[in-house]
Write a protein that holds these residues in place. Sequence first.
Motif, PDB file in Angstrom:
ATOM      1  N   GLY A  84       0.851  -1.200   0.000  1.00 42.65           N
ATOM      2  CA  GLY A  84       0.000   0.000   0.000  1.00 42.65           C
ATOM      3  C   GLY A  84       0.878   1.237   0.000  1.00 42.65           C
ATOM      4  N   ALA A 118       0.465  -0.725   5.007  1.00 42.89           N
ATOM      5  CA  ALA A 118       0.127   0.701   5.038  1.00 42.89           C
ATOM      6  C   ALA A 118      -1.109   0.997   4.180  1.00 42.89           C
ATOM      7  CB  ALA A 118       1.321   1.522   4.577  1.00 42.89           C
ATOM      8  N   ALA A 126      -5.625   2.167  12.582  1.00 44.38           N
ATOM      9  CA  ALA A 126      -6.161   1.239  13.560  1.00 44.38           C
ATOM     10  C   ALA A 126      -5.791  -0.186  13.141  1.00 44.38           C
ATOM     11  CB  ALA A 126      -7.671   1.379  13.635  1.00 44.38           C
ATOM     12  N   GLY A 160       0.706   4.659  -0.190  1.00 47.10           N
ATOM     13  CA  GLY A 160       0.081   5.982  -0.054  1.00 47.10           C
ATOM     14  C   GLY A 160       0.973   6.929   0.733  1.00 47.10           C
ATOM     15  N   ARG A 162     -10.382   8.122   2.133  1.00 45.75           N
ATOM     16  CA  ARG A 162     -10.194   7.181   3.239  1.00 45.75           C
ATOM     17  C   ARG A 162     -10.812   7.695   4.545  1.00 45.75           C
ATOM     18  NH1 ARG A 162      -6.882   6.429   7.165  1.00 45.75           N
ATOM     19  NH2 ARG A 162      -5.393   8.105   6.829  1.00 45.75           N
ATOM     20  N   TYR A 218      -0.600  -7.142  -4.323  1.00 47.77           N
ATOM     21  CA  TYR A 218      -0.115  -7.358  -2.951  1.00 47.77           C
ATOM     22  C   TYR A 218       0.335  -8.810  -2.756  1.00 47.77           C
ATOM     23  CZ  TYR A 218      -2.394  -2.880  -1.790  1.00 47.77           C
ATOM     24  OH  TYR A 218      -2.774  -1.567  -1.735  1.00 47.77           O
ATOM     25  N   TRP A 225       3.358   3.955  16.499  1.00 47.40           N
ATOM     26  CA  TRP A 225       4.679   4.598  16.589  1.00 47.40           C
ATOM     27  C   TRP A 225       4.860   5.434  17.846  1.00 47.40           C
ATOM     28  CZ3 TRP A 225       5.751   9.930  14.382  1.00 47.40           C
ATOM     29  CH2 TRP A 225       4.578  10.675  14.243  1.00 47.40           C
ATOM     30  N   HIS A 229      -6.441  -4.065   6.569  1.00 48.70           N
ATOM     31  CA  HIS A 229      -5.345  -4.518   7.439  1.00 48.70           C
ATOM     32  C   HIS A 229      -5.423  -6.014   7.732  1.00 48.70           C
ATOM     33  CE1 HIS A 229      -4.486  -0.211   9.167  1.00 48.70           C
ATOM     34  NE2 HIS A 229      -4.221  -0.332   7.874  1.00 48.70           N
ATOM     35  N   HIS A 262      -7.551   1.028   6.902  1.00 46.71           N
ATOM     36  CA  HIS A 262      -7.861   0.088   8.000  1.00 46.71           C
ATOM     37  C   HIS A 262      -8.645  -1.126   7.512  1.00 46.71           C
ATOM     38  CE1 HIS A 262      -7.458   4.070   9.649  1.00 46.71           C
ATOM     39  NE2 HIS A 262      -8.742   4.312   9.779  1.00 46.71           N
ATOM     40  N   ASP A 301      -9.236   6.655  12.885  1.00 46.76           N
ATOM     41  CA  ASP A 301      -8.072   7.302  12.290  1.00 46.76           C
ATOM     42  C   ASP A 301      -7.220   8.023  13.336  1.00 46.76           C
ATOM     43  OD1 ASP A 301      -6.804   7.662   9.652  1.00 46.76           O
ATOM     44  OD2 ASP A 301      -6.843   9.754  10.268  1.00 46.76           O
TER      45      ASP A 301
HETATM   46  N1  LIG Z   1       1.185   6.202  11.953  1.00 43.18           N
HETATM   47  C1  LIG Z   1       0.789   7.347  11.417  1.00 43.18           C
HETATM   48  O1  LIG Z   1       1.240   8.424  11.763  1.00 43.18           O
HETATM   49  C2  LIG Z   1      -0.204   7.306  10.309  1.00 43.18           C
HETATM   50  C3  LIG Z   1      -0.421   8.455   9.547  1.00 43.18           C
HETATM   51  C4  LIG Z   1      -1.306   8.362   8.473  1.00 43.18           C
HETATM   52  C5  LIG Z   1      -1.965   7.181   8.226  1.00 43.18           C
HETATM   53  N2  LIG Z   1      -1.748   6.096   9.005  1.00 43.18           N
HETATM   54  C6  LIG Z   1      -2.444   4.829   8.752  1.00 43.18           C
HETATM   55  O2  LIG Z   1      -1.900   4.254   7.554  1.00 43.18           O
HETATM   56  C7  LIG Z   1      -2.936   3.685   6.766  1.00 43.18           C
HETATM   57  C8  LIG Z   1      -2.901   4.326   5.384  1.00 43.18           C
HETATM   58  O3  LIG Z   1      -3.079   5.704   5.514  1.00 43.18           O
HETATM   59  P1  LIG Z   1      -2.597   6.758   4.392  1.00 43.18           P
HETATM   60  O4  LIG Z   1      -2.855   8.100   4.955  1.00 43.18           O
HETATM   61  O5  LIG Z   1      -1.259   6.420   3.907  1.00 43.18           O
HETATM   62  O6  LIG Z   1      -3.696   6.465   3.266  1.00 43.18           O
HETATM   63  P2  LIG Z   1      -3.595   6.731   1.701  1.00 43.18           P
HETATM   64  O7  LIG Z   1      -2.675   7.847   1.417  1.00 43.18           O
HETATM   65  O8  LIG Z   1      -4.987   6.778   1.225  1.00 43.18           O
HETATM   66  O9  LIG Z   1      -2.891   5.398   1.180  1.00 43.18           O
HETATM   67  C9  LIG Z   1      -3.430   4.144   1.381  1.00 43.18           C
HETATM   68  C10 LIG Z   1      -2.918   3.228   0.292  1.00 43.18           C
HETATM   69  O10 LIG Z   1      -3.548   1.963   0.479  1.00 43.18           O
HETATM   70  C11 LIG Z   1      -3.733   1.346  -0.777  1.00 43.18           C
HETATM   71  N3  LIG Z   1      -5.119   0.861  -0.894  1.00 43.18           N
HETATM   72  C12 LIG Z   1      -5.501  -0.429  -0.877  1.00 43.18           C
HETATM   73  N4  LIG Z   1      -6.827  -0.556  -1.023  1.00 43.18           N
HETATM   74  C13 LIG Z   1      -7.302   0.684  -1.141  1.00 43.18           C
HETATM   75  C14 LIG Z   1      -8.603   1.202  -1.343  1.00 43.18           C
HETATM   76  N5  LIG Z   1      -9.663   0.407  -1.457  1.00 43.18           N
HETATM   77  N6  LIG Z   1      -8.742   2.526  -1.434  1.00 43.18           N
HETATM   78  C15 LIG Z   1      -7.681   3.344  -1.316  1.00 43.18           C
HETATM   79  N7  LIG Z   1      -6.418   2.911  -1.112  1.00 43.18           N
HETATM   80  C16 LIG Z   1      -6.229   1.589  -1.052  1.00 43.18           C
HETATM   81  C17 LIG Z   1      -3.354   2.350  -1.841  1.00 43.18           C
HETATM   82  O11 LIG Z   1      -2.053   1.989  -2.256  1.00 43.18           O
HETATM   83  P3  LIG Z   1      -1.745   1.301  -3.662  1.00 43.18           P
HETATM   84  O12 LIG Z   1      -2.623   1.985  -4.649  1.00 43.18           O
HETATM   85  O13 LIG Z   1      -0.313   1.556  -3.778  1.00 43.18           O
HETATM   86  O14 LIG Z   1      -2.066  -0.140  -3.566  1.00 43.18           O
HETATM   87  C18 LIG Z   1      -3.282   3.666  -1.113  1.00 43.18           C
HETATM   88  O15 LIG Z   1      -2.325   4.522  -1.646  1.00 43.18           O
HETATM   89  C19 LIG Z   1      -4.244   3.909   7.539  1.00 43.18           C
HETATM   90  O16 LIG Z   1      -4.581   2.744   8.258  1.00 43.18           O
HETATM   91  C20 LIG Z   1      -3.906   5.038   8.500  1.00 43.18           C
HETATM   92  O17 LIG Z   1      -4.610   4.976   9.729  1.00 43.18           O
HETATM   93  C21 LIG Z   1      -0.875   6.139  10.037  1.00 43.18           C
END
Ligand SMILES: NC(=O)c1ccc[n+]([C@@H]2O[C@H](COP(=O)([O-])OP(=O)(O)OC[C@H]3O[C@@H](n4cnc5c(N)ncnc54)[C@H](OP(=O)(O)O)[C@@H]3O)[C@@H](O)[C@H]2O)c1
Length: 330
Positions: A11, A73, A98, A13, A165, A58, A125, A79, A76, A178
């Motif tokens: 993933g 990544a 989550a 993003g 998302r 994947y 983290w 996951h 949710h 989130d």
């Molecule tokens: N720890 C932190 O600080 C932190 C910060 C932000 C987010 N997060 C967590 O990380 C996860 C991803 O968040 P993000 O902000 O990176 O999200 P995002 O920018 O939307 O990226 C998610 C990625 O997941 C993939 N994906 C798989 N199925 C999908 C679907 N049906 N719709 C959209 N995307 C899909 C896509 O990658 P591909 O197209 O490459 O397959 C997409 O780029 C979430 O669970 C969020 O809670 C954590």
Amino acid sequence: MEQSFNWGIIGLGRIAHKFAQDLKYIPGARLHAVAARDLGRAQEFGKQYQVTHAYGTYEEIVNCPDLHAVYVATPHSSHAENTIMCMQAGIPVLCEKAFAVNAHESDRMIAAARKHGTFLMEAFWTRFLPSTLSVQNEIDKGTIGDVVGLKADFGFKPVFDPSSRLFDPQLAGGALLDIGVYPLFLAMLFLGKPEEIIAKAYLGPTGVDEDTAIILRHEGNVLSHLHASIRMGTKTEAYLYGSKGTILMHSRFHEPCKVSILQEGERPQVTQFDSPGFGYHYEAAEVMRCIRQGLKESPALPLAFSQTMMESLDEIRRHIGLVYPNDFLK
Ligand SMILES: NC(=O)c1ccc[n+]([C@@H]2O[C@H](COP(=O)([O-])OP(=O)(O)OC[C@H]3O[C@@H](n4cnc5c(N)ncnc54)[C@H](OP(=O)(O)O)[C@@H]3O)[C@@H](O)[C@H]2O)c1
């Protein structure tokens, strides 16, 4: 010299980019493989970070040679599926928060980890940040006496996009899963599993929670007041109130932050915790340390903790009437 540790990411993003950038702060860590739903995007990401293997599905990543761990990544809602696939292939996983959509899913993830003897950890983290560790240390030392209350909030106002998302129920959108997980995490880390939970929320036009208020009662009648919002920006601070003083984790408390210890009649004791990069390398280093020691979970963030968090999130969702399509999956 440290032996190289080969990471993969599923993933690609926003958070995947941050994680990939932070790996440079860990000696021996390298990004070895990436997987997207589209080969072109995987190759583009791979080029940016000098990755050896880029996959357009994947499923392919679990057959990648010399892969030591995968960072999940995706949103949710994916996951559980992504993690269980890796567990079945014996690939260790660091899975974003989550951890899952509900406790049934996290239970299945943990069962798969145990069945296949594979390492699994939630990517919480904040648990591994020096700022959080210092607060934990001050509490353990008794600096503020007995903890008698906690207040924490996390709110920001994104542009409303029903297909994003954050707002799409198919992707388990909403404030609680989130960002509400951060105040909940702090309350559970410092005060333990809640004995009672009450919550109220505003559910927006897509049906996900946009503003959620939670009160937890912990052992000894200690209360946590928690707030998560994607309807308004809030300070994103955390206060830990003790019988002898207060600890303030300044904005934004979930990332490397400033910590103040406030005691009556004394000057505030303020420490700024800076970090190279974003601070995601601390959790990644913990995964590497555990795997190198042959551990199947992190003693600092055990799977039982993540499971209890998911159960508390389920309970909060029951109070606010928040239901996701994933809840109907067996
Ligand atoms: N720890 C932190 O600080 C932190 C910060 C932000 C987010 N997060 C967590 O990380 C996860 C991803 O968040 P993000 O902000 O990176 O999200 P995002 O920018 O939307 O990226 C998610 C990625 O997941 C993939 N994906 C798989 N199925 C999908 C679907 N049906 N719709 C959209 N995307 C899909 C896509 O990658 P591909 O197209 O490459 O397959 C997409 O780029 C979430 O669970 C969020 O809670 C954590």
